[in-house]
Design a protein around this motif. Sequence first.
Motif, PDB file in Angstrom:
ATOM      1  N   ILE A 225     -76.670  53.027  18.980  1.00  0.00           N
ATOM      2  CA  ILE A 225     -76.216  54.128  19.830  1.00  0.00           C
ATOM      3  C   ILE A 225     -76.984  55.398  19.472  1.00  0.00           C
ATOM      4  N   GLY A 226     -77.389  56.118  20.503  1.00  0.00           N
ATOM      5  CA  GLY A 226     -78.170  57.330  20.294  1.00  0.00           C
ATOM      6  C   GLY A 226     -79.669  57.078  20.277  1.00  0.00           C
TER       7      GLY A 226
ATOM      8  N   PHE B  35     -72.897  65.400  25.671  1.00  0.00           N
ATOM      9  CA  PHE B  35     -72.677  64.595  24.472  1.00  0.00           C
ATOM     10  C   PHE B  35     -73.958  63.916  24.016  1.00  0.00           C
ATOM     11  N   PHE B  36     -74.736  63.385  24.954  1.00  0.00           N
ATOM     12  CA  PHE B  36     -76.016  62.766  24.613  1.00  0.00           C
ATOM     13  C   PHE B  36     -77.195  63.687  24.912  1.00  0.00           C
ATOM     14  N   GLY B  37     -76.909  64.955  25.176  1.00  0.00           N
ATOM     15  CA  GLY B  37     -77.943  65.965  25.352  1.00  0.00           C
ATOM     16  C   GLY B  37     -78.411  66.107  26.784  1.00  0.00           C
ATOM     17  N   SER B  38     -79.168  65.139  27.251  1.00  0.00           N
ATOM     18  CA  SER B  38     -79.835  65.273  28.546  1.00  0.00           C
ATOM     19  C   SER B  38     -79.263  64.316  29.587  1.00  0.00           C
ATOM     20  N   ILE B  39     -79.673  64.554  30.812  1.00  0.00           N
ATOM     21  CA  ILE B  39     -79.338  63.646  31.909  1.00  0.00           C
ATOM     22  C   ILE B  39     -79.922  62.271  31.620  1.00  0.00           C
ATOM     23  N   HIS B  40     -81.193  62.228  31.247  1.00  0.00           N
ATOM     24  CA  HIS B  40     -81.871  60.963  30.973  1.00  0.00           C
ATOM     25  C   HIS B  40     -81.170  60.204  29.846  1.00  0.00           C
TER      26      HIS B  40
ATOM     27  N   LEU C 147     -60.871  38.452  23.799  1.00  0.00           N
ATOM     28  CA  LEU C 147     -62.248  38.451  23.331  1.00  0.00           C
ATOM     29  C   LEU C 147     -62.274  39.060  21.935  1.00  0.00           C
ATOM     30  N   THR C 148     -62.938  38.393  21.030  1.00  0.00           N
ATOM     31  CA  THR C 148     -63.122  38.914  19.671  1.00  0.00           C
ATOM     32  C   THR C 148     -64.589  39.261  19.503  1.00  0.00           C
ATOM     33  N   TRP C 149     -64.846  40.426  18.946  1.00  0.00           N
ATOM     34  CA  TRP C 149     -66.213  40.881  18.699  1.00  0.00           C
ATOM     35  C   TRP C 149     -66.212  41.749  17.457  1.00  0.00           C
ATOM     36  N   THR C 150     -67.395  41.955  16.931  1.00  0.00           N
ATOM     37  CA  THR C 150     -67.570  42.865  15.802  1.00  0.00           C
ATOM     38  C   THR C 150     -68.354  44.064  16.300  1.00  0.00           C
ATOM     39  N   SER C 151     -67.783  45.235  16.124  1.00  0.00           N
ATOM     40  CA  SER C 151     -68.384  46.465  16.620  1.00  0.00           C
ATOM     41  C   SER C 151     -69.663  46.793  15.863  1.00  0.00           C
ATOM     42  N   GLY C 152     -70.679  47.160  16.624  1.00  0.00           N
ATOM     43  CA  GLY C 152     -71.913  47.633  16.018  1.00  0.00           C
ATOM     44  C   GLY C 152     -71.778  49.050  15.484  1.00  0.00           C
ATOM     45  N   LEU C 153     -70.721  49.754  15.878  1.00  0.00           N
ATOM     46  CA  LEU C 153     -70.510  51.130  15.427  1.00  0.00           C
ATOM     47  C   LEU C 153     -69.868  51.193  14.048  1.00  0.00           C
ATOM     48  N   ASP C 154     -68.834  50.371  13.837  1.00  0.00           N
ATOM     49  CA  ASP C 154     -68.107  50.473  12.567  1.00  0.00           C
ATOM     50  C   ASP C 154     -68.021  49.159  11.796  1.00  0.00           C
TER      51      ASP C 154
ATOM     52  N   ASP D 176     -79.324  56.586  30.061  1.00  0.00           N
ATOM     53  CA  ASP D 176     -79.771  55.547  29.139  1.00  0.00           C
ATOM     54  C   ASP D 176     -78.590  54.994  28.341  1.00  0.00           C
ATOM     55  N   HIS D 177     -77.691  55.872  27.908  1.00  0.00           N
ATOM     56  CA  HIS D 177     -76.513  55.449  27.146  1.00  0.00           C
ATOM     57  C   HIS D 177     -75.574  54.587  27.998  1.00  0.00           C
ATOM     58  N   ILE D 178     -75.397  54.944  29.251  1.00  0.00           N
ATOM     59  CA  ILE D 178     -74.536  54.141  30.126  1.00  0.00           C
ATOM     60  C   ILE D 178     -75.089  52.717  30.214  1.00  0.00           C
ATOM     61  N   LEU D 179     -76.394  52.597  30.391  1.00  0.00           N
ATOM     62  CA  LEU D 179     -77.019  51.278  30.451  1.00  0.00           C
ATOM     63  C   LEU D 179     -76.814  50.526  29.138  1.00  0.00           C
ATOM     64  N   LEU D 180     -76.975  51.195  28.027  1.00  0.00           N
ATOM     65  CA  LEU D 180     -76.769  50.549  26.731  1.00  0.00           C
ATOM     66  C   LEU D 180     -75.349  50.006  26.620  1.00  0.00           C
ATOM     67  N   GLY D 181     -74.363  50.822  26.963  1.00  0.00           N
ATOM     68  CA  GLY D 181     -72.980  50.366  26.900  1.00  0.00           C
ATOM     69  C   GLY D 181     -72.737  49.162  27.783  1.00  0.00           C
ATOM     70  N   ASP D 182     -73.298  49.184  28.982  1.00  0.00           N
ATOM     71  CA  ASP D 182     -73.141  48.050  29.888  1.00  0.00           C
ATOM     72  C   ASP D 182     -73.771  46.792  29.301  1.00  0.00           C
TER      73      ASP D 182
END
Length: 170
Positions: A72-73, A40-45, A110-117, A49-55
């Motif tokens: 993201i991405g 989904f994110f192409g490479s292992i690296h 918890l209330t938050w505003t998504s950075g995605l949408d 990196d995406h897992i860390l970002l989500g965390d």
Amino acid sequence: MTDLRGIRAMALYNRWMNERLYALCADLGDDARKADRGAFFGSIHATLDHILLGDRVWMGRFTGRSYQVVPIGTELYADFDALRAARAEMDADILAFAKGLTRDWLAGDLTWTSGLDGISRTRPCWLLVTHLFNHQTHHRGQVTTLLSQLGIDPGPTDLPWMEGFDTARL
């Protein structure tokens, strides 16, 4: 997952699996880690990196701490050693968070505003903590698949096989 011991077990499992995967990935060259393998994110690296970002995004929402985040991405760390060090720091933060959790906080919302949408949402804290660990496990599964395709056996990855598991530590 409102059981505090279950959350602490998942935090330990997260650290254990990350240490194992990063050790395996350290033996790969940078080209092999960064090769587009159709994930989904192409490479292992990029997946690590995406897992860390989500965390970072979720831990920032949970704790109010400011972590470096990017869209993201977008790559947080191009250098594997820097990514590995940041991962170890995040795993320590997640463990400390899990050890300090209370049932009252988990029972709240918890209330938050998504950075995605850009949409604001309110969800139970217990659900969002569950999502934190589910997201990690999902993408680590992708990494173990990519390693397996390279002929690298990640070994047992199931929670009951976690080395050093001690319920007294929960």
